[in-house]
Design a protein around this motif. Structure first.
Motif, PDB file in Angstrom:
ATOM      1  N   THR A 303      12.370  12.849  -4.248  1.00 53.58           N
ATOM      2  CA  THR A 303      11.395  11.784  -4.068  1.00 53.58           C
ATOM      3  C   THR A 303       9.989  12.375  -4.026  1.00 53.58           C
ATOM      4  OG1 THR A 303      11.623  11.891  -1.660  1.00 53.58           O
ATOM      5  CG2 THR A 303      13.009  10.305  -2.834  1.00 53.58           C
ATOM      6  N   HIS A 304       9.051  11.614  -4.572  1.00 54.41           N
ATOM      7  CA  HIS A 304       7.646  11.986  -4.561  1.00 54.41           C
ATOM      8  C   HIS A 304       6.847  10.797  -4.066  1.00 54.41           C
ATOM      9  CE1 HIS A 304       8.807  15.611  -6.548  1.00 54.41           C
ATOM     10  NE2 HIS A 304       9.246  14.976  -7.616  1.00 54.41           N
ATOM     11  N   ARG A 305       5.552  10.908  -4.168  1.00 51.35           N
ATOM     12  CA  ARG A 305       4.698   9.821  -3.704  1.00 51.35           C
ATOM     13  C   ARG A 305       3.840   9.313  -4.843  1.00 51.35           C
ATOM     14  NH1 ARG A 305       0.168   9.456   0.253  1.00 51.35           N
ATOM     15  NH2 ARG A 305       0.023  11.718   0.137  1.00 51.35           N
ATOM     16  N   LEU A 306       3.809   8.016  -4.973  1.00 50.06           N
ATOM     17  CA  LEU A 306       2.915   7.363  -5.919  1.00 50.06           C
ATOM     18  C   LEU A 306       1.645   6.992  -5.182  1.00 50.06           C
ATOM     19  CD1 LEU A 306       2.352   5.927  -8.692  1.00 50.06           C
ATOM     20  CD2 LEU A 306       3.365   3.883  -7.656  1.00 50.06           C
ATOM     21  N   VAL A 307       0.513   7.427  -5.716  1.00 50.21           N
ATOM     22  CA  VAL A 307      -0.798   7.055  -5.187  1.00 50.21           C
ATOM     23  C   VAL A 307      -1.528   6.304  -6.284  1.00 50.21           C
ATOM     24  CG1 VAL A 307      -3.004   7.863  -4.280  1.00 50.21           C
ATOM     25  CG2 VAL A 307      -0.885   9.018  -3.609  1.00 50.21           C
ATOM     26  N   ALA A 308      -2.004   5.128  -5.976  1.00 47.46           N
ATOM     27  CA  ALA A 308      -2.689   4.302  -6.967  1.00 47.46           C
ATOM     28  C   ALA A 308      -4.068   3.910  -6.452  1.00 47.46           C
ATOM     29  CB  ALA A 308      -1.879   3.050  -7.275  1.00 47.46           C
ATOM     30  N   GLU A 309      -5.014   3.894  -7.349  1.00 50.60           N
ATOM     31  CA  GLU A 309      -6.340   3.364  -7.064  1.00 50.60           C
ATOM     32  C   GLU A 309      -6.510   2.133  -7.944  1.00 50.60           C
ATOM     33  OE1 GLU A 309     -10.619   4.871  -8.202  1.00 50.60           O
ATOM     34  OE2 GLU A 309      -9.905   5.974  -6.438  1.00 50.60           O
ATOM     35  N   VAL A 310      -6.441   0.972  -7.322  1.00 50.35           N
ATOM     36  CA  VAL A 310      -6.460  -0.294  -8.054  1.00 50.35           C
ATOM     37  C   VAL A 310      -7.888  -0.814  -8.099  1.00 50.35           C
ATOM     38  CG1 VAL A 310      -5.497  -2.618  -8.214  1.00 50.35           C
ATOM     39  CG2 VAL A 310      -4.125  -0.753  -7.249  1.00 50.35           C
ATOM     40  N   SER A 311      -8.375  -1.025  -9.301  1.00 51.54           N
ATOM     41  CA  SER A 311      -9.752  -1.469  -9.475  1.00 51.54           C
ATOM     42  C   SER A 311      -9.943  -2.871  -8.930  1.00 51.54           C
ATOM     43  CB  SER A 311     -10.127  -1.437 -10.957  1.00 51.54           C
ATOM     44  OG  SER A 311     -11.408  -1.995 -11.166  1.00 51.54           O
ATOM     45  N   ALA A 312     -11.131  -3.101  -8.342  1.00 52.50           N
ATOM     46  CA  ALA A 312     -11.468  -4.439  -7.851  1.00 52.50           C
ATOM     47  C   ALA A 312     -11.961  -5.339  -8.974  1.00 52.50           C
ATOM     48  CB  ALA A 312     -12.543  -4.331  -6.763  1.00 52.50           C
ATOM     49  N   SER A 313     -12.281  -4.759 -10.135  1.00 51.70           N
ATOM     50  CA  SER A 313     -12.779  -5.540 -11.266  1.00 51.70           C
ATOM     51  C   SER A 313     -11.693  -5.647 -12.323  1.00 51.70           C
ATOM     52  CB  SER A 313     -14.011  -4.866 -11.879  1.00 51.70           C
ATOM     53  OG  SER A 313     -15.022  -4.691 -10.909  1.00 51.70           O
ATOM     54  N   PRO A 314     -11.367  -6.861 -12.777  1.00 50.75           N
ATOM     55  CA  PRO A 314     -10.297  -7.026 -13.768  1.00 50.75           C
ATOM     56  C   PRO A 314     -10.510  -6.222 -15.044  1.00 50.75           C
ATOM     57  CG  PRO A 314     -10.955  -9.156 -12.843  1.00 50.75           C
ATOM     58  CD  PRO A 314     -11.949  -8.151 -12.352  1.00 50.75           C
ATOM     59  N   GLY A 315     -11.758  -6.003 -15.442  1.00 50.97           N
ATOM     60  CA  GLY A 315     -12.018  -5.294 -16.688  1.00 50.97           C
ATOM     61  C   GLY A 315     -11.975  -3.785 -16.583  1.00 50.97           C
ATOM     62  N   ARG A 316     -11.802  -3.247 -15.372  1.00 49.17           N
ATOM     63  CA  ARG A 316     -11.810  -1.798 -15.200  1.00 49.17           C
ATOM     64  C   ARG A 316     -10.397  -1.289 -14.955  1.00 49.17           C
ATOM     65  NH1 ARG A 316     -16.644   0.470 -11.660  1.00 49.17           N
ATOM     66  NH2 ARG A 316     -16.004   2.270 -12.896  1.00 49.17           N
ATOM     67  N   PRO A 317     -10.101  -0.055 -15.414  1.00 53.39           N
ATOM     68  CA  PRO A 317      -8.725   0.432 -15.292  1.00 53.39           C
ATOM     69  C   PRO A 317      -8.374   0.823 -13.867  1.00 53.39           C
ATOM     70  CG  PRO A 317     -10.137   2.142 -16.190  1.00 53.39           C
ATOM     71  CD  PRO A 317     -10.977   0.897 -16.102  1.00 53.39           C
ATOM     72  N   SER A 318      -7.093   0.752 -13.577  1.00 55.15           N
ATOM     73  CA  SER A 318      -6.560   1.311 -12.344  1.00 55.15           C
ATOM     74  C   SER A 318      -5.944   2.664 -12.675  1.00 55.15           C
ATOM     75  CB  SER A 318      -5.504   0.366 -11.747  1.00 55.15           C
ATOM     76  OG  SER A 318      -6.081  -0.883 -11.405  1.00 55.15           O
ATOM     77  N   TRP A 319      -5.745   3.475 -11.642  1.00 59.31           N
ATOM     78  CA  TRP A 319      -5.260   4.838 -11.831  1.00 59.31           C
ATOM     79  C   TRP A 319      -3.994   5.032 -11.018  1.00 59.31           C
ATOM     80  CZ3 TRP A 319      -8.074   7.417 -15.422  1.00 59.31           C
ATOM     81  CH2 TRP A 319      -9.366   6.935 -15.681  1.00 59.31           C
ATOM     82  N   TYR A 320      -3.070   5.805 -11.582  1.00 61.61           N
ATOM     83  CA  TYR A 320      -1.793   6.046 -10.924  1.00 61.61           C
ATOM     84  C   TYR A 320      -1.473   7.539 -11.003  1.00 61.61           C
ATOM     85  CZ  TYR A 320      -1.421   1.027 -11.867  1.00 61.61           C
ATOM     86  OH  TYR A 320      -1.657  -0.319 -11.946  1.00 61.61           O
ATOM     87  N   LEU A 325       2.616  16.297  -2.934  1.00 60.15           N
ATOM     88  CA  LEU A 325       1.843  16.573  -1.728  1.00 60.15           C
ATOM     89  C   LEU A 325       2.026  15.467  -0.694  1.00 60.15           C
ATOM     90  CD1 LEU A 325      -1.464  17.780  -3.413  1.00 60.15           C
ATOM     91  CD2 LEU A 325       0.293  19.210  -2.348  1.00 60.15           C
ATOM     92  N   ARG A 326       1.923  15.840   0.540  1.00 61.03           N
ATOM     93  CA  ARG A 326       2.008  14.874   1.647  1.00 61.03           C
ATOM     94  C   ARG A 326       0.636  14.601   2.248  1.00 61.03           C
ATOM     95  NH1 ARG A 326       5.825  14.130  -0.787  1.00 61.03           N
ATOM     96  NH2 ARG A 326       8.016  14.369  -0.197  1.00 61.03           N
ATOM     97  N   ASP A 327      -0.417  14.977   1.536  1.00 62.85           N
ATOM     98  CA  ASP A 327      -1.775  14.740   2.017  1.00 62.85           C
ATOM     99  C   ASP A 327      -2.055  13.240   2.072  1.00 62.85           C
ATOM    100  OD1 ASP A 327      -1.666  17.409   1.607  1.00 62.85           O
ATOM    101  OD2 ASP A 327      -3.440  17.551   0.334  1.00 62.85           O
ATOM    102  N   GLU A 328      -3.143  12.910   2.727  1.00 64.20           N
ATOM    103  CA  GLU A 328      -3.609  11.526   2.727  1.00 64.20           C
ATOM    104  C   GLU A 328      -3.967  11.111   1.300  1.00 64.20           C
ATOM    105  OE1 GLU A 328      -3.784   9.249   5.186  1.00 64.20           O
ATOM    106  OE2 GLU A 328      -2.671  10.726   6.355  1.00 64.20           O
ATOM    107  N   PRO A 329      -3.796   9.826   0.962  1.00 67.28           N
ATOM    108  CA  PRO A 329      -4.118   9.380  -0.402  1.00 67.28           C
ATOM    109  C   PRO A 329      -5.529   9.756  -0.843  1.00 67.28           C
ATOM    110  CG  PRO A 329      -2.909   7.668   0.753  1.00 67.28           C
ATOM    111  CD  PRO A 329      -3.176   8.743   1.771  1.00 67.28           C
ATOM    112  N   ALA A 330      -6.480   9.720   0.085  1.00 74.97           N
ATOM    113  CA  ALA A 330      -7.853  10.077  -0.293  1.00 74.97           C
ATOM    114  C   ALA A 330      -7.923  11.531  -0.753  1.00 74.97           C
ATOM    115  CB  ALA A 330      -8.805   9.849   0.880  1.00 74.97           C
ATOM    116  N   GLY A 331      -7.152  12.412  -0.123  1.00 73.23           N
ATOM    117  CA  GLY A 331      -7.125  13.811  -0.533  1.00 73.23           C
ATOM    118  C   GLY A 331      -6.497  13.989  -1.898  1.00 73.23           C
ATOM    119  N   VAL A 332      -5.446  13.223  -2.186  1.00 71.71           N
ATOM    120  CA  VAL A 332      -4.809  13.289  -3.501  1.00 71.71           C
ATOM    121  C   VAL A 332      -5.770  12.811  -4.573  1.00 71.71           C
ATOM    122  CG1 VAL A 332      -2.940  12.349  -4.914  1.00 71.71           C
ATOM    123  CG2 VAL A 332      -2.486  13.053  -2.545  1.00 71.71           C
TER     124      VAL A 332
END
Length: 392
Positions: A303-320, A325-332
């Motif tokens: 098992t691993h961890r999925l970290v996603a940064e979901v854009s607040a704007s519909p026209g901008r991409p999200s990142w996955y 790592l077990r770091d905080e998502p902000a560190g990843v």
């Protein structure tokens, strides 16, 4: 900064033409293993030429800029294309210096399209220039970098080759491609480089961070690195097959999605969790297991961890990203963004230090030139650090 890195930076300051003692000491550290004095001399000259010649870095223009003899262009060409020197020790030393310069470095990698005008460059293939859609003939170099928050240093390279080169005995002979070189995908070449440097005692436990160029191969990368116990952060596409998991012994919650892709698993979790502040990207994290994209791919049971940064704007991409790592998502996320520092370094070494300016007809010649261009880039970074220390 380590004592050894400080020693490198404390060498006498070098003028812009790269002639005084600072560059000489650096060149001796990186290329002093060369057995012949003429090889060491031409390595130093080529390095000075890359650092000081404006515009295209051809051997003729570099020799003229350095005010060398009329026979120097031929000697420089011979040193790069025909002289049988091993580039491996130089790359190990570059990696050691870069690791000293950037104590918190991670490994990053980048495919680089090297546009070529002729038809004889080793590894020549059709390619598409990023951002333009133009089809060109090019070589594809796979660069390995040690990357910090503000700098990224190229330390090793592989040339992407296919069966049109490796499967043609005459082409292999003309290009001097070694017998052991076979077609391999870009992600496998990256792992090969990190393992070679780890075997040499350089950055053995440093995480590998790969961006969008390697997203389609995230499953292969994760399977390989998991077996070897190396940490990683790998960008995955929204459609990456994943299985959601739960902590051992717990029951699935109402937001649990047993299988799907990265985008759908994140969407399911967001439906049951508070949203981010208006206008701000939302970070979502979940424990997942990578599913094979095809029947031929090996299964990843870890098992691993999925970290996603979901854009607040519909026209901008999200990142996955998928990470071990077990770091905080902000560190990843901060580690993942180092790939953009690598992209900036690639543009710099292309535009300023002649990465594109070698025709590269022979396999050894290509590696020689790429090694010297990397050495020039690292030296310039050392000079920048030395200047910053002098202003403190």
């Amino acid at each position: 900064m380590s004592a050894q890195a400080t020693a490198v930076l404390s060498a006498p300051r070098c003028a812009r033409d790269g002639s005084p003692e600072g560059l000489a000491a650096y060149g001796e550290r990186v290329f002093g293993y060369l057995s012949r004095s003429d090889q060491r001399r031409w390595a130093a000259a080529y390095l000075r030429g890359l650092l000081s010649t404006s515009g295209r870095k051809t051997v003729r223009r570099m020799a003229q800029n350095l005010d060398l003899s009329d026979t120097a262009p031929q000697a420089l060409q011979q040193f790069i294309t025909s002289s049988p020197w091993d580039w491996g020790p130089a790359r190990v030393e570059l990696a050691r210096i870069a690791a000293e310069l950037i104590p918190d470095a991670v490994w990053t990698a980048k495919p680089v399209l090297l546009r070529k005008r002729g038809s004889h460059s080793v590894g020549l293939r059709p390619g598409v220039l990023p951002g333009t859609g133009r089809r060109v003939n090019c070589q594809v170099g796979i660069g390995l970098f040690l990357s910090g928050p503000g700098s990224s240093i190229p330390v090793a390279w592989r040339l992407l080759l296919d069966d049109t080169w490796c499967g043609d005995p005459e082409r292999r002979r003309r290009a001097r491609i070694p017998d052991g070189v076979r077609p391999r995908p870009a992600w496998a070449l990256v792992l090969e480089m990190t393992e070679e440097l780890a075997a040499a005692g350089v950055a053995e436990s440093v995480p590998l961070v790969l961006g969008r160029d390697f997203a389609p191969y995230a499953h292969h990368v994760a399977a390989h690195l998991t077996r070897r116990g190396r940490d990683f952060v790998v960008e995955v596409p929204p459609g990456q097959p994943l299985a959601g998991t739960t902590p051992h012994g717990s029951r699935p919650s109402s937001s649990f999605a047993p299988a799907g892709d990265a985008e759908s698993l994140v969407a399911a979790r967001r439906r049951r969790t508070p949203t981010a502040l208006p206008g701000r990207p939302e970070t979502v994290s979940a424990v997942v297991r990578l599913l094979p994209p095809g029947r031929t791919a090996p299964a990843v049971h870890q098992t691993h961890r999925l970290v996603a940064e979901v854009s607040a704007s519909p026209g901008r991409p999200s990142w996955y990203w998928v990470t071990s790592l077990r770091d905080e998502p902000a560190g990843v996320r901060a580690l993942a963004r180092r790939t953009s520092v690598t992209e900036a370094a690639v543009r710099d070494v292309q535009n300023e230090l002649g990465l594109l300016d070698f025709e590269g007809r022979s396999f050894p010649g290509w590696h020689h030139h790429m090694t010297l261009a990397s050495a020039a880039y690292l030296y310039r970074r050392l000079e920048t650090e030395r200047s910053a220390l002098g202003q403190q």
